[in-house]
Design a protein around this motif. Structure first.
Motif, PDB file in Angstrom:
ATOM      1  N   GLY A   1      -5.045   2.155  -4.656  1.00 29.22           N
ATOM      2  CA  GLY A   1      -4.653   2.341  -3.264  1.00 29.22           C
ATOM      3  C   GLY A   1      -5.814   2.095  -2.316  1.00 29.22           C
ATOM      4  O   GLY A   1      -5.634   1.530  -1.228  1.00 29.22           O
TER       5      GLY A   1
ATOM      6  N   ASN B   1       0.827  -1.208   0.000  1.00 25.92           N
ATOM      7  CA  ASN B   1       0.000   0.000   0.000  1.00 25.92           C
ATOM      8  C   ASN B   1       0.861   1.258   0.000  1.00 25.92           C
ATOM      9  O   ASN B   1       0.526   2.260  -0.655  1.00 25.92           O
ATOM     10  CB  ASN B   1      -0.930  -0.001   1.216  1.00 25.92           C
ATOM     11  CG  ASN B   1      -2.058  -1.009   1.083  1.00 25.92           C
ATOM     12  OD1 ASN B   1      -2.324  -1.503  -0.007  1.00 25.92           O
ATOM     13  ND2 ASN B   1      -2.712  -1.315   2.185  1.00 25.92           N
TER      14      ASN B   1
ATOM     15  N   GLN C   1      -6.174  -0.702   0.729  1.00 30.45           N
ATOM     16  CA  GLN C   1      -6.617  -0.465   2.101  1.00 30.45           C
ATOM     17  C   GLN C   1      -7.763  -1.403   2.468  1.00 30.45           C
ATOM     18  O   GLN C   1      -7.833  -1.902   3.600  1.00 30.45           O
ATOM     19  CB  GLN C   1      -7.066   0.996   2.255  1.00 30.45           C
ATOM     20  CG  GLN C   1      -7.414   1.388   3.682  1.00 30.45           C
ATOM     21  CD  GLN C   1      -6.258   1.201   4.640  1.00 30.45           C
ATOM     22  OE1 GLN C   1      -5.122   1.592   4.350  1.00 30.45           O
ATOM     23  NE2 GLN C   1      -6.528   0.589   5.788  1.00 30.45           N
TER      24      GLN C   1
ATOM     25  N   GLU D   1       0.783   4.087  -2.902  1.00 28.65           N
ATOM     26  CA  GLU D   1       0.510   5.487  -2.582  1.00 28.65           C
ATOM     27  C   GLU D   1       1.664   6.384  -3.024  1.00 28.65           C
ATOM     28  O   GLU D   1       1.454   7.530  -3.433  1.00 28.65           O
ATOM     29  CB  GLU D   1       0.273   5.631  -1.074  1.00 28.65           C
ATOM     30  CG  GLU D   1      -0.154   7.018  -0.638  1.00 28.65           C
ATOM     31  CD  GLU D   1      -1.473   7.453  -1.259  1.00 28.65           C
ATOM     32  OE1 GLU D   1      -1.677   8.676  -1.421  1.00 28.65           O
ATOM     33  OE2 GLU D   1      -2.298   6.569  -1.592  1.00 28.65           O
TER      34      GLU D   1
ATOM     35  N   PRO E   1      -0.420   8.248  -5.989  1.00 27.33           N
ATOM     36  CA  PRO E   1      -1.140   8.821  -4.836  1.00 27.33           C
ATOM     37  C   PRO E   1      -2.613   9.082  -5.151  1.00 27.33           C
ATOM     38  O   PRO E   1      -2.953   9.589  -6.217  1.00 27.33           O
ATOM     39  CB  PRO E   1      -0.386  10.129  -4.568  1.00 27.33           C
ATOM     40  CG  PRO E   1       0.315  10.449  -5.854  1.00 27.33           C
ATOM     41  CD  PRO E   1       0.641   9.136  -6.488  1.00 27.33           C
TER      42      PRO E   1
END
Length: 230
Positions: free
Chosen positions: A32, A19, A36, A23, A27
Motif C-alpha cells: 500500500g 490503492n 501511494q 488498503e 491494510p
C-alpha cells in the motif's frame, strides 16, 4: 487531446482505486505504501510532461537574437567581399583582415546557435529521464514485494509456519496480492508511456522502451506464480 491518445487522468483514477483495494484487502501493508508512492510519482510525472510540452521562451528568444546576429554578420561580410571584387576598397589587406574576422565571428555564432538549439532538448531530456529513472526504480520495488511471496507457502501452509514470522497468505489472498503487483507494474509502464505524448527525443524513447521491457519481464514472473496457484 485527441481521442485514442493516452491520458493521465484515467491512469490517476486507476491508481487511486488500486490503492483503495490494496488498503481494503491488506491494510497497512508495504504494498500500500508503494501504491501511494506511485500516486505521488504520477503527479510529478504530469508536471514534467507539462513542462516538456511548453516551449522555453527565453531560450528561444536568445536563439532568435543569435540568428539575427549571424545574418547581420554574414551580410556585412558579403558586402565587404563585393567591395573587394569591385575594387572600391582603398585598402585590400585591411578589408581581407576584416573579412577574416567576420568569418571567425560567423563560425563562433554558428557554434553558439547549435549549442543553444540543443539546450532546450537537453534540458527537457534531463527532467524526463529523472522521473523515468524513479519509475524504473519503483518497478524494482514492486518486484521485491512479490519476490518473497512463494506459492508453496500458500499451497502447503504447514511447511511454512516455521520459516516465516507472519502467517502466510492463503491461496486467494496471495493471488490477489500478486494481481495487485501486476496491476501496479502495468500502471508504472503507462506513466512512462505518457512521455510519448510530449517528446520524440530518441534518448527518452529508448528509456521508455527499457521500462516497458522490464515491466513485461517482471509481470511474466508474477503470472507464473498465479498460474501455479490456480
Amino acid at each position: 487531446m485527441p481521442r485514442g491518445e493516452l491520458k493521465s487522468e484515467p491512469i490517476h483514477e486507476t491508481i487511486v482505486k488500486l490503492n483503495a483495494r490494496i488498503e481494503s484487502r491488506f491494510p497497512g501493508s508495504g504494498l500500500g505504501e508503494v501504491g501511494q508512492t506511485l500516486l505521488n510519482l504520477a503527479a510529478v510525472n504530469d508536471e514534467v510532461i507539462a513542462k516538456a510540452r511548453r516551449p522555453i521562451w527565453w531560450l528561444r528568444v536568445l536563439i532568435a537574437c543569435g540568428v539575427l546576429a549571424l545574418l547581420v554578420t554574414a551580410t556585412w561580410a558579403a558586402f565587404q567581399m563585393i567591395r573587394i571584387a569591385t575594387g572600391e576598397s582603398p585598402s585590400i589587406p585591411d578589408l581581407l583582415q576584416g573579412v577574416d574576422a567576420a568569418v571567425n565571428e560567423i563560425i563562433l555564432l554558428g557554434l553558439a546557435l547549435v549549442f543553444m538549439t540543443s539546450m532546450e532538448t537537453r534540458f527537457k531530456r534531463r527532467q524526463s529521464l529523472s522521473i523515468l529513472h524513479r519509475l524504473r526504480g519503483l518497478a524494482h520495488v514492486v518486484d521485491m514485494h512479490q519476490l518473497t511471496k512463494d506459492p508453496e507457502f500458500s499451497l502447503r501452509p504447514d511447511n511454512s509456519a516455521s520459516e516465516t514470522e507472519k502467517p502466510p497468505l492463503d491461496r486467494f489472498q496471495l493471488e490477489r496480492y500478486l494481481d495487485y503487483c501486476s496491476e501496479m507494474l502495468a500502471l508504472t509502464s503507462k506513466l512512462a508511456a505518457l512521455h510519448l505524448t510530449a517528446t520524440q527525443d530518441p534518448v527518452v524513447l529508448s528509456v521508455i522502451n527499457e521500462i516497458e521491457a522490464l515491466v513485461t519481464g517482471l509481470t511474466r514472473k508474477i503470472w507464473q506464480k498465479i498460474i501455479i496457484l490456480q
